[in-house]
Scaffold this active site. Structure first.
Site, short mmCIF file in Angstrom:
data_model
loop_
_atom_site.label_atom_id
_atom_site.label_comp_id
_atom_site.label_asym_id
_atom_site.label_seq_id
_atom_site.Cartn_x
_atom_site.Cartn_y
_atom_site.Cartn_z
N SER A 12 0.84 -1.19 0.00
CA SER A 12 0.00 0.00 0.00
C SER A 12 0.87 1.25 0.00
O SER A 12 2.09 1.18 -0.11
CB SER A 12 -0.97 -0.02 1.17
OG SER A 12 -0.27 0.12 2.38
N HIS A 38 -0.72 0.68 -3.96
CA HIS A 38 -1.91 1.53 -3.89
C HIS A 38 -1.48 2.98 -3.99
O HIS A 38 -0.52 3.40 -3.36
CB HIS A 38 -2.66 1.31 -2.57
CG HIS A 38 -3.33 -0.03 -2.50
ND1 HIS A 38 -3.75 -0.58 -1.33
CD2 HIS A 38 -3.67 -0.90 -3.47
CE1 HIS A 38 -4.32 -1.76 -1.58
NE2 HIS A 38 -4.27 -1.97 -2.87
N ASP A 130 -6.57 -6.17 0.56
CA ASP A 130 -6.32 -6.37 -0.87
C ASP A 130 -5.06 -7.23 -1.02
O ASP A 130 -4.05 -6.95 -0.39
CB ASP A 130 -6.13 -5.01 -1.56
CG ASP A 130 -6.00 -5.15 -3.07
OD1 ASP A 130 -6.39 -6.21 -3.61
OD2 ASP A 130 -5.49 -4.21 -3.71
#
Lengths: 198, 282
Positions: A12, A38, A130
């Protein structure tokens, strides 16, 4: 044993340093490496530029239908999903998955379906789950999952979720990760200089 | 370099066969040919359609769409929709204003094609831009899609109120300086695009995978549509778009699409910047 052809990595927003450290410690003879971090829409190619200085491999933000080439690092572009086809990438603007576009699950899932057991998936620090479903798909198809030791991750949610959902073939600290990857990929670690493999 | 995947997983091999059969059925019985779509996205969408229909396999989905017209419609919509938003990519709208509009001003009449318009957000964004450039009255925008369902939604031009706030921000990032609320009328169902923006738009069915060129255009927008096609279909569509452009006409693709390495790449020159607006030069 099948030689890995694709290393897919998810992290992330806070994972920049982890990725920089990893790329800096890997030799250019690695298989193709694909990274979803991300990021915010409109972030453009800042991430790619930041990583370029740390890698001995070319760092590329792929266009649609870019061929997948060993020894290259591919960064998923902002606001697109990056999907793996057999030998090339495709992009989509389908809705976010688990609030993320690019989505780690989408990358891992399509990599597993196209490359089967020849995929290594790496789940690094992350503030959501995720990657967990994608990690399961990679393991189901015979690939290998390496998860960053949650105790050492800036945000342990993603590593913990992956372990809970998919299990892990290896749990590693960031320092151990380059050695584990080069061993699994059958390449010599830390080659000197910028020489390309034959 | 070997890139052959070894698929020893029988479940996946069965699924691959089922998807091939489903695509054959769609093409042979309904004329919707998705066989040259990029597999990864397409397969995800088909699996998602199967889940939404509550069936346990792709074969069951095939059975359902062959016997249930509504299910067929839902599948075609799921597979052919491309999600878009108003003023996606500020770069594109800024470049279009700066580099394309001055050239368009010199034309007495301007024909524009939005190929694969889906639910219409980009069509109306373009209409707003042309309106602000005071050339909308000279324009005719042909907005096409293969799905009559999506076209109907585009034609209605109703967008949820919570999206409009995001679109307003995107409009300003894209260089818009007016009060965005001029361009829609709010009502209980959301925001309806103002009539003044609709008058020169023609919505019609067109399938990029099978239909021919239907006019000659000064500008074609086909953004983030060909990313869903495989190389063969992408090349077919590029030929079609090239043949539908006047000399020195403009073709805009998505910001991660490139023409340079395609068969007709040498017939286009990219405008400066990151917007991926190309000009036909040969």
């Amino acid at each position: 044993v099948l030689r890995p052809e694709l290393v897919v990595i998810g992290c992330s927003l806070g994972g920049l340093e982890a990725i920089q450290g990893l790329l800096g410690a890997l030799p250019p003879s690695m298989p193709a490496m694909v990274i979803v971090q991300h990021r915010l829409a409109g972030d453009e190619d800042r991430l790619t530029r930041l990583l370029r200085g740390h890698s001995r491999m070319p760092v590329i933000e792929p266009d649609d239908k870019t061929p997948i080439t060993p020894g290259h690092v591919y960064i998923a572009p902002a606001d697109y999903h990056l999907l793996v086809e057999l030998g090339w990438f495709s992009l989509s603007v389908d809705p976010p998955v688990k609030h993320a576009r690019p989505s780690i699950d989408v990358l891992f899932d399509t990599a597993a379906r196209a490359y089967g057991a020849r995929v290594i998936g790496v789940v690094l620090t992350g503030a959501s789950d995720d990657g967990a479903d994608g990690a399961k798909m990679i393991r189901d198809r015979g690939g290998t999952i390496i998860v960053q030791d949650p105790a050492t991750a800036m945000s342990p949610i993603a590593p913990k979720s992956a372990i809970a959902r998919a299990g892990a073939d290896k749990v590693r600290t960031l320092d151990e990760l380059p050695g584990t990857l080069t061993t699994l990929c059958g390449v010599r670690p830390r080659e000197r200089g910028n020489t390309r493999p034959p | 370099v070997g890139t052959v995947a070894t698929n020893s997983n029988p479940t996946t091999d069965v699924e691959r066969l089922e998807i091939e059969l489903l695509l054959d059925a769609l093409a042979r019985f309904h004329g919707y040919d998705f066989r040259n779509y990029a597999p990864a996205s397409l397969n995800r969408r088909i699996r998602s359609a199967a889940r939404n229909e509550g069936v346990g396999s792709i074969s069951e989905l095939q059975h359902k769409i062959l016997h249930d017209g509504d299910a067929l419609g839902r599948l075609v919509r799921t597979v052919s929709i491309h999600v878009t938003s108003m003023f996606r990519d500020a770069d594109f709208y800024q470049s279009f204003r700066k580099l394309v509009v001055p050239q368009l001003r010199t034309y007495p009449f301007i024909r524009i094609w939005v190929a694969g318009c889906s639910t219409g957000e980009e069509v109306y964004s373009l209409a707003i831009l042309l309106h602000e450039a005071s050339i909308y009255d000279r324009c005719r925008i042909y907005a096409t899609d293969m799905s009559d369902d999506l076209l109907e939604r585009a034609r209605r031009g109703i967008y949820p109120a919570d999206m409009i706030r995001r679109y307003t921000e995107a409009y300003h990032r894209g260089g818009g300086t007016e009060d965005f609320s001029r361009y829609y009328v709010s009502d209980s169902t959301g925001a309806i695009i103002a009539n003044a923006l609709r008058k020169n738009i023609v919505f019609s069915m067109h399938n990029l995978a099978s239909d021919a060129s239907f006019n000659e255009f000064h500008v074609i927008l086909c953004r983030n549509v060909m990313i869903y096609f495989d190389t063969q279909l992408r090349d077919r569509v590029l030929d079609l778009l090239y043949g539908s452009l006047v000399r020195f006409g403009y073709l805009a693709v998505g910001k991660k699409e490139r023409l340079e390495l395609t068969q007709i790449g040498s017939k286009f020159a990219m405008l400066p910047g990151d917007a991926r607006i190309y000009r036909r030069i040969a």
